[in-house]
Enzyme design. Structure first.
Site, PDB file in Angstrom:
ATOM      1  N   GLY A  61      38.152  40.475  35.836  1.00  0.00           N
ATOM      2  CA  GLY A  61      37.917  39.526  36.931  1.00  0.00           C
ATOM      3  C   GLY A  61      36.616  38.753  36.787  1.00  0.00           C
ATOM      4  N   ASP A  84      33.642  39.811  37.202  1.00  0.00           N
ATOM      5  CA  ASP A  84      32.661  40.633  36.472  1.00  0.00           C
ATOM      6  C   ASP A  84      32.719  40.309  34.972  1.00  0.00           C
ATOM      7  OD1 ASP A  84      30.822  42.593  35.969  1.00  0.00           O
ATOM      8  OD2 ASP A  84      32.137  44.300  36.415  1.00  0.00           O
TER       9      ASP A  84
HETATM   10  N1  AR6 Z   1      34.616  32.384  39.765  1.00  0.00           N
HETATM   11  C1  AR6 Z   1      34.841  32.612  41.071  1.00  0.00           C
HETATM   12  N2  AR6 Z   1      35.698  33.542  41.520  1.00  0.00           N
HETATM   13  C2  AR6 Z   1      36.391  34.248  40.603  1.00  0.00           C
HETATM   14  C3  AR6 Z   1      36.205  34.087  39.206  1.00  0.00           C
HETATM   15  C4  AR6 Z   1      35.271  33.104  38.795  1.00  0.00           C
HETATM   16  N3  AR6 Z   1      35.029  32.854  37.505  1.00  0.00           N
HETATM   17  N4  AR6 Z   1      37.031  34.947  38.551  1.00  0.00           N
HETATM   18  C5  AR6 Z   1      37.711  35.630  39.507  1.00  0.00           C
HETATM   19  N5  AR6 Z   1      37.326  35.209  40.744  1.00  0.00           N
HETATM   20  P1  AR6 Z   1      37.667  40.484  41.136  1.00  0.00           P
HETATM   21  P2  AR6 Z   1      37.102  42.772  42.903  1.00  0.00           P
HETATM   22  C6  AR6 Z   1      37.752  35.662  42.074  1.00  0.00           C
HETATM   23  O1  AR6 Z   1      38.924  41.122  40.686  1.00  0.00           O
HETATM   24  O2  AR6 Z   1      38.379  42.573  43.606  1.00  0.00           O
HETATM   25  C7  AR6 Z   1      36.276  44.169  37.919  1.00  0.00           C
HETATM   26  O3  AR6 Z   1      36.942  44.795  36.876  1.00  0.00           O
HETATM   27  C8  AR6 Z   1      39.112  36.316  42.180  1.00  0.00           C
HETATM   28  O4  AR6 Z   1      40.123  35.328  42.327  1.00  0.00           O
HETATM   29  O5  AR6 Z   1      36.828  39.864  40.104  1.00  0.00           O
HETATM   30  O6  AR6 Z   1      35.874  43.004  43.710  1.00  0.00           O
HETATM   31  C9  AR6 Z   1      35.021  44.940  38.338  1.00  0.00           C
HETATM   32  O7  AR6 Z   1      34.383  45.539  37.214  1.00  0.00           O
HETATM   33  C10 AR6 Z   1      38.932  37.137  43.454  1.00  0.00           C
HETATM   34  O8  AR6 Z   1      39.233  36.349  44.610  1.00  0.00           O
HETATM   35  O9  AR6 Z   1      36.712  41.563  41.914  1.00  0.00           O
HETATM   36  C11 AR6 Z   1      35.593  45.957  39.269  1.00  0.00           C
HETATM   37  O10 AR6 Z   1      36.133  47.056  38.578  1.00  0.00           O
HETATM   38  C12 AR6 Z   1      37.455  37.460  43.486  1.00  0.00           C
HETATM   39  O11 AR6 Z   1      36.844  36.681  42.470  1.00  0.00           O
HETATM   40  C13 AR6 Z   1      36.695  45.213  39.978  1.00  0.00           C
HETATM   41  O12 AR6 Z   1      37.091  44.185  39.064  1.00  0.00           O
HETATM   42  C14 AR6 Z   1      37.138  38.925  43.203  1.00  0.00           C
HETATM   43  O13 AR6 Z   1      38.053  39.442  42.248  1.00  0.00           O
HETATM   44  C15 AR6 Z   1      36.222  44.543  41.222  1.00  0.00           C
HETATM   45  O14 AR6 Z   1      37.310  43.990  41.900  1.00  0.00           O
END
Ligand code: AR6
Length: 337
Positions: free
Chosen positions: A31, A33
């Protein structure tokens, strides 16, 4: 606007700090991260390794590595189970701790992704609501950080989610009030002819007659009153402070002080609407205030109809209104100098 929801890739944001939706080990992941670590380079992981992880609901800070921002604030959101396992409090805590860290490091702009709303499964409408409410409350409580500009960065259109019930209510309202504008030419022509024969708004002289109970002096005074003077009068009548008003309106302090200083200041429409909402004006008064700035609430403008829906229903939360405006692809309310 002190809080702005935008659609962008957070790794490209030119702000003092971006927030990472990390996991407790701070060792990178998928994601946002993964995207942040890739763009920041290996230095970020090296710095993260020195932090001894991060508990859910907490936040830690590193430099921005190769990113355009100075800092990355790593926070760990809750994994969504069913909403009954303290998820909301933990998610709120992520925003609060991250904002405190940003303030402690002298940041004046910070960008958040919608924490927990991806891999961790938090429903996007609720995640967005918690984000806007928590950031707003934080900015209201921390007056010293009044100039902190906060972006909520959403990646995909699906993130601009409001609850199904609200969405349906607004969609029906738009349908009722907007539909005729899209009718075929013939029907539109008839509607135009009808509206040419009907007087929607009574002319000013009628208003004077209707308001016979008010003294002539009062009425003339109100007609003369400028936009800024009406705002200031309403603030006094409602016993509000200036910061309460501009924060409720999602306006920045500088813009508001222009209004305070210049009684003939002409705001943008989104600013005028934001103030009508912050002052919780009923529809007629909201229209009067807008008129003083040279605007009207139009039924051929979807955004205006959405704002009208909220006013008519006595819902004056600007962040809820903005989330709805975003959902329908419309320009949000608020503004900055
Ligand atoms: N810019 C803005 N938003 C984004 C981007 C980006 N480049 N990429 C994704 N999103 P997530 P979580 C959005 O899954 O749910 C990781 O493996 C995405 O659409 O990144 O908190 C960590 O290491 C979503 O709405 O984070 C943890 O293990 C939002 O960012 C776990 O994922 C958050 O999605 C955390 O999960």
């Amino acid at each position: 606007m002190p809080i702005e929801i935008i659609r962008h890739d957070i790794t490209k944001m030119q702000v003092d700090a971006i927030v990472n939706a990390a996991n407790e080990s701070l060792s990178g992941g998928g994601g946002v991260d993964g995207a942040i670590h890739r763009a920041a380079g290996p230095q970020l992981l090296a710095e993260c390794r020195l932090l001894n992880g991060c508990r859910t609901g907490d936040a830690k800070i590193t430099s921005g590595g190769n990113l355009p921002c100075r800092y990355v604030i790593h926070t760990v959101g809750p994994v969504w189970k069913d909403g009954l396992h303290g998820e909301a409090d933990l998610l709120k805590s992520c925003y609060q701790k991250s904002l405190s860290l940003a303030a402690a490091y002298g940041c004046s702009s910070v960008a958040f992704p919608l924490i927990s709303s991806g891999i961790y499964g938090y429903p996007k409408d609720q995640a967005l609501r918690i984000a806007t409410d928590t950031i707003r409350d934080y900015l209201i409580e921390h007056t010293d950080d009044a100039d902190l500009h906060v972006y909520i960065v959403v990646f995909d259109k699906a993130s601009f989610r409001i609850s199904e019930k609200l969405y349906t209510g607004i969609a029906e309202y738009i349908d009722d009030h907007y539909a005729w504008e899209h009718a075929d030419r013939g029907r539109r022509r008839i509607a135009q002819m009808e509206s040419a024969c009907a007087i929607e708004e009574p002319p000013a002289e009628c208003m004077l007659a209707v308001r016979a109970s008010a003294s002539l002096e009062e009425v003339l005074h109100e007609m003369d009153e400028s936009f800024a003077s009406m705002v200031m009068r309403k603030i006094d009548e409602k016993g509000m402070t200036d910061p309460e008003c501009y924060k409720k309106a999602n306006l920045d302090r500088k813009l508001f002080s222009k209004l305070r200083k210049d009684s003939h200041y002409r705001p943008k429409k989104q600013t005028a609407l934001a103030l009508a909402v912050a002052l919780e004006l009923p529809l007629e008064e909201a229209k009067e205030l807008l008129m003083k700035a040279g605007y009207a609430l139009s039924h051929s403008d979807k955004g205006d109809i959405i704002v009208e829906y909220f006013i008519v229903n006595g819902l004056y939360d600007i962040f809820e209104i903005n989330a709805a405006l975003y959902s329908f692809g419309q320009v949000p309310l608020g503004g900055r100098a």
